[in-house]
Design a protein around this motif. Structure first.
Motif: not given
Length: 183
Positions: A135, A138-139, A141
């Motif tokens: 998570k 992903q947030k 990058n």
């Protein structure tokens, strides 16, 4: 190795780290400088006498430089060696761990990685750790490396630290907020 980060002097430490990383980047020696700093850090962390002498205002600058010379003169790059002298002259060796942390942040930035500290009240299951890592990755990058720590004083929840940013999702913090509202 657990670092003692001086939040009050973080911005100053960051300036020192940025200056050193600029030289390292110019010379294409970022990883070499990092290895040298790790070598210094290991002695700094593992030798209380070494740390005490370098951070004590009562020890003469010449004595401090002589100690650095005896230990590191031919073992680390000339640039890192001179950088240690700059810290001694500026009376800033007390924030060496924070400077190291900031240097690693810069190195990670250039490598598109970020170090994150997560404090929880209990040991997190591997499945949850993986979810959290995915998570955050992903947030942000970026590639995320998480260091986990358990602190029962937070009662429940998490405290996530990313550089200077702290996301306090602990129950203890929520209790404190409620207490402030009631007063």
């Amino acid at each position: 190795m657990q670092l003692l980060i001086d939040k009050n002097n973080y911005k100053i430490a960051k300036r020192y780290a940025d200056a050193l990383s600029s030289i390292a980047f110019e010379k294409k020696l970022l990883n070499d400088f990092h290895k040298d700093l790790i070598e210094v850090l290991e002695i700094y962390k593992n030798s209380p006498d070494f740390k005490q002498v370098l951070t004590s205002p009562s020890v003469d600058v010449r004595q401090k430089k002589e100690i650095i010379k005896q230990i590191f003169e031919d073992k680390i790059s000339k640039d890192v060696y001179n950088f240690l002298f700059v810290l001694i002259d500026a009376k800033r060796f007390d924030i060496f761990e924070t400077i190291f942390y900031c240097f690693e942040e810069k190195l990670n930035e250039l490598n598109n990685t970020v170090n994150v500290s997560v404090v929880s009240a209990i040991n997190l299951k591997d499945e949850l750790k993986l979810k959290l890592q995915n998570k955050l990755s992903q947030k942000m990058n970026k590639n995320v490396y998480i260091q986990y720590e358990v602190d029962k004083n937070i009662v429940a929840g998490l405290i996530i630290s990313i550089g200077e940013k702290i996301i306090d999702l602990s129950l203890n913090n929520k209790f404190k907020k409620i207490e402030k509202e009631l007063i």
